[in-house]
Design a protein around this motif. Sequence first.
Motif, PDB file in Angstrom:
ATOM      1  N   PHE A  68       0.816  -1.211   0.000  1.00 14.20           N
ATOM      2  CA  PHE A  68       0.000   0.000   0.000  1.00 14.20           C
ATOM      3  C   PHE A  68       0.855   1.267   0.000  1.00 14.20           C
ATOM      4  CE2 PHE A  68      -3.593  -2.719   1.618  1.00 14.20           C
ATOM      5  CZ  PHE A  68      -4.332  -2.607   0.443  1.00 14.20           C
ATOM      6  N   LEU A  69       2.034   1.210   0.597  1.00  9.57           N
ATOM      7  CA  LEU A  69       2.940   2.357   0.504  1.00  9.57           C
ATOM      8  C   LEU A  69       3.398   2.556  -0.939  1.00  9.57           C
ATOM      9  CD1 LEU A  69       5.209   2.074   3.665  1.00  9.57           C
ATOM     10  CD2 LEU A  69       3.648   3.945   3.091  1.00  9.57           C
ATOM     11  N   LEU A  78      -9.831   1.312  -1.737  1.00 12.01           N
ATOM     12  CA  LEU A  78     -10.425   0.495  -0.687  1.00 12.01           C
ATOM     13  C   LEU A  78     -11.031   1.324   0.439  1.00 12.01           C
ATOM     14  CD1 LEU A  78      -7.704  -2.269  -0.444  1.00 12.01           C
ATOM     15  CD2 LEU A  78      -9.918  -2.396  -1.572  1.00 12.01           C
ATOM     16  N   THR A  79     -10.543   2.543   0.623  1.00 16.20           N
ATOM     17  CA  THR A  79     -11.042   3.404   1.688  1.00 16.20           C
ATOM     18  C   THR A  79     -11.378   4.780   1.129  1.00 16.20           C
ATOM     19  OG1 THR A  79      -8.774   4.018   2.243  1.00 16.20           O
ATOM     20  CG2 THR A  79      -9.775   2.261   3.552  1.00 16.20           C
ATOM     21  N   PRO A  80     -12.516   4.901   0.460  1.00 22.69           N
ATOM     22  CA  PRO A  80     -12.880   6.183  -0.144  1.00 22.69           C
ATOM     23  C   PRO A  80     -13.203   7.224   0.923  1.00 22.69           C
ATOM     24  CG  PRO A  80     -14.708   4.670  -0.282  1.00 22.69           C
ATOM     25  CD  PRO A  80     -13.532   3.890   0.272  1.00 22.69           C
ATOM     26  N   GLU A  81     -13.057   8.479   0.542  1.00 26.04           N
ATOM     27  CA  GLU A  81     -13.406   9.569   1.441  1.00 26.04           C
ATOM     28  C   GLU A  81     -14.911   9.619   1.615  1.00 26.04           C
ATOM     29  OE1 GLU A  81     -11.718  13.073  -0.240  1.00 26.04           O
ATOM     30  OE2 GLU A  81      -9.704  12.256  -0.185  1.00 26.04           O
ATOM     31  N   GLY A 120     -20.130   1.512  -4.939  1.00 25.90           N
ATOM     32  CA  GLY A 120     -20.071   2.834  -4.344  1.00 25.90           C
ATOM     33  C   GLY A 120     -18.707   3.263  -3.847  1.00 25.90           C
ATOM     34  N   ASP A 121     -17.652   2.569  -4.225  1.00 26.85           N
ATOM     35  CA  ASP A 121     -16.330   2.889  -3.708  1.00 26.85           C
ATOM     36  C   ASP A 121     -15.401   3.529  -4.732  1.00 26.85           C
ATOM     37  OD1 ASP A 121     -16.214  -0.096  -1.660  1.00 26.85           O
ATOM     38  OD2 ASP A 121     -16.970   1.900  -1.204  1.00 26.85           O
ATOM     39  N   VAL A 122     -15.866   3.784  -5.932  1.00 25.26           N
ATOM     40  CA  VAL A 122     -15.004   4.336  -6.964  1.00 25.26           C
ATOM     41  C   VAL A 122     -15.132   5.854  -6.952  1.00 25.26           C
ATOM     42  CG1 VAL A 122     -14.414   4.312  -9.405  1.00 25.26           C
ATOM     43  CG2 VAL A 122     -15.247   2.233  -8.310  1.00 25.26           C
ATOM     44  N   ARG A 123     -13.986   6.540  -6.830  1.00 34.48           N
ATOM     45  CA  ARG A 123     -14.003   7.981  -6.618  1.00 34.48           C
ATOM     46  C   ARG A 123     -13.818   8.811  -7.872  1.00 34.48           C
ATOM     47  NH1 ARG A 123      -9.824   8.641  -1.866  1.00 34.48           N
ATOM     48  NH2 ARG A 123      -8.918   9.728  -3.596  1.00 34.48           N
TER      49      ARG A 123
END
Length: 141
Positions: A68-69, A78-81, A120-123
Amino acid sequence: MARKDRDFGQVIRDRRRQLDLTQEEVAKRIKTSTPYVGHLESGKRHPSDKIVTRFAEVLGLDRRDLFFLANPRAQALLTPEADSAPNSAWQEFHNNEQLRRIHNISNDEMEMLSRVALLGDVRSPRDFIYILNTVRHAVGR
């Protein structure tokens, strides 16, 4: 393992120094060149998944954290705003015929991506291209 303000290169450099290893020693252990290790540490190059795995093994770091780095956009997927608007990203992507033409996106692929949009996770529209290329790679296209 790593604070949020540290990047891949900083983490591997710090860990290498902590273990009192030279770039040359690390390069030999991960089966790559010394200049490449230097480029990774300075952020001038991006590592492959295989190289990330080798770094994790050689330096005793968590492979997932290191991945992830090295790939911060993957974490963002994986962690949308909280204030993101996934439907607007899909609409923007869906309506961009030029983008679809440039990437030669088939109707079947558009159908698959529409299902991804339902999660619903695509920004952003660019994330759909990333997802599409990942799927294409996985199925050998």
